[in-house]
Design a protein around this motif. Structure first.
Motif, mmCIF file in Angstrom:
data_model
loop_
_atom_site.group_PDB
_atom_site.id
_atom_site.type_symbol
_atom_site.label_atom_id
_atom_site.label_comp_id
_atom_site.label_asym_id
_atom_site.label_seq_id
_atom_site.Cartn_x
_atom_site.Cartn_y
_atom_site.Cartn_z
ATOM 1 N N PHE A 50 0.814 -1.219 0.000
ATOM 2 C CA PHE A 50 0.000 0.000 0.000
ATOM 3 C C PHE A 50 0.842 1.261 0.000
ATOM 4 C CE2 PHE A 50 0.722 -0.443 4.552
ATOM 5 C CZ PHE A 50 0.850 0.865 4.977
ATOM 6 N N ASP A 51 2.150 1.166 0.261
ATOM 7 C CA ASP A 51 3.005 2.347 0.296
ATOM 8 C C ASP A 51 2.945 3.127 -1.014
ATOM 9 O OD1 ASP A 51 4.202 2.671 2.821
ATOM 10 O OD2 ASP A 51 5.525 0.991 2.463
ATOM 11 N N TRP A 53 0.824 2.759 -3.456
ATOM 12 C CA TRP A 53 -0.565 3.117 -3.791
ATOM 13 C C TRP A 53 -0.956 4.434 -3.134
ATOM 14 C CZ3 TRP A 53 -4.939 3.562 -0.599
ATOM 15 C CH2 TRP A 53 -6.147 3.717 -1.281
ATOM 16 N N VAL A 54 -0.608 4.616 -1.869
ATOM 17 C CA VAL A 54 -0.957 5.842 -1.155
ATOM 18 C C VAL A 54 -0.274 7.047 -1.793
ATOM 19 C CG1 VAL A 54 -0.701 7.098 1.021
ATOM 20 C CG2 VAL A 54 -1.437 4.709 1.037
ATOM 21 N N MET A 57 -1.956 7.958 -4.969
ATOM 22 C CA MET A 57 -3.277 8.534 -4.729
ATOM 23 C C MET A 57 -3.198 10.017 -4.367
ATOM 24 S SD MET A 57 -5.868 6.499 -5.208
ATOM 25 C CE MET A 57 -7.136 7.249 -4.191
ATOM 26 N N LEU A 58 -2.051 10.443 -3.884
ATOM 27 C CA LEU A 58 -1.874 11.847 -3.515
ATOM 28 C C LEU A 58 -1.394 12.708 -4.673
ATOM 29 C CD1 LEU A 58 -0.217 11.337 -0.010
ATOM 30 C CD2 LEU A 58 -2.570 12.056 -0.483
ATOM 31 N N MET A 197 4.257 12.472 3.480
ATOM 32 C CA MET A 197 3.688 11.620 2.430
ATOM 33 C C MET A 197 3.181 12.460 1.275
ATOM 34 S SD MET A 197 1.664 8.619 4.520
ATOM 35 C CE MET A 197 0.792 9.696 5.671
ATOM 36 N N TYR A 198 2.523 13.555 1.573
ATOM 37 C CA TYR A 198 1.973 14.415 0.529
ATOM 38 C C TYR A 198 3.078 14.947 -0.370
ATOM 39 C CZ TYR A 198 -0.856 18.113 -1.597
ATOM 40 O OH TYR A 198 -1.511 18.921 -2.500
ATOM 41 N N PRO A 204 4.497 5.725 3.445
ATOM 42 C CA PRO A 204 3.601 5.779 4.611
ATOM 43 C C PRO A 204 4.112 4.989 5.806
ATOM 44 C CG PRO A 204 2.312 5.560 2.614
ATOM 45 C CD PRO A 204 3.747 5.438 2.203
#
Length: 245
Positions: A50-51, A53-54, A57-58, A197-198, A204
């Motif tokens: 998921f790292d 992916w997150v 997604m941003l 992260m952003y 993440p």
């Protein structure tokens, strides 16, 4: 008429406990630490699924160099992330220690200095040991140079802000003020980690590990301060020896 009875001793001050919000953060940190430990035992160099992916997604689907949200949000995140940088955190520690010194809270000032400095050194050592590369799935929006795991901004902001808040609860009263202080600190540490992260400079899991490490560190130093204040043989100045929980 002479008094025939000794004046009744003043009742002891109630034991003060760390706000429940802090304990909740501690339990959450423990859960995250267990999950991260299991993952790194399997493959310490590979990020979780998921790292990536997150981080994607941003960003805007058609251009990963552009973050989601309005234009001002990127500038706001750059400003927020600076609150977890070395310069700002050093200033916060210096101001907090100075305030405690002029308030004659010698031991509390020493605890704040020792807890924050040692925590920063521990984070630096952990980054070198893990030697995890920075994310490469999206362009970085700020310059970075050190290793990725754990997030230094997330860990150090938790260490500094939470440790200071935790130790201050041992020399201040008013439950409402202490709870408010912890709520503000937890929110601040949270947004600093989210900003990393952003901006695409941390996975993440780097941020989760930083939050966990910093929370554990702050709880440990709160416990050290508690022991010094209630232990009968500890070298604690009398004006700082207050019952705490």
């Amino acid at each position: 008429m002479p008094a025939t009875k000794m004046q009744a001793a003043a009742p002891p001050r109630p034991v003060r406990h760390v706000p429940h919000l802090f304990w909740g953060a501690g339990f959450a940190a423990l859960s995250v630490a267990i999950l991260l430990s299991l993952g790194f035992l399997i493959d310490p160099a590979r990020p979780y699924a998921f790292d990536a992916w997150v981080l994607r997604m941003l960003r805007r689907p058609g251009d990963l160099a552009v973050p989601v949200g309005p234009a001002w949000l990127k500038e706001a995140m750059v400003d927020i992330t600076a609150l977890g940088g070395a310069t700002v955190l050093t200033l916060v520690v210096v101001v907090a220690v100075g305030m405690l010194l002029v308030s004659r809270k010698w031991m509390t000032a020493a605890l704040v200095a020792a807890g924050t400095i040692s925590g920063s050194l521990a984070v630096s050592a952990a980054k070198e040991i893990a030697a995890r590369p920075r994310p490469d799935v999206v362009p970085h929006l700020v310059e970075v140079s050190s290793q990725s795991f754990p997030s230094g901004h997330s860990a150090n902001s938790a260490i500094v802000y939470l440790t200071i808040a935790a130790l201050l609860t041992q020399v201040t009263g008013a439950d409402a003020r202490r709870t408010y202080l912890f709520a503000v600190v937890v929110a601040l540490v949270t947004v600093i980690g989210l900003s990393r992260m952003y901006l695409g400079v941390h996975w993440p899991t780097d941020v989760l590990a930083g939050w966990s490490f910093g929370t554990f560190w702050a709880l440990a130093w709160w416990r050290i301060g508690q022991w010094l204040r209630i232990h009968p043989h500890a070298a604690m100045p009398q004006d700082e020896r207050e019952p705490v929980g």
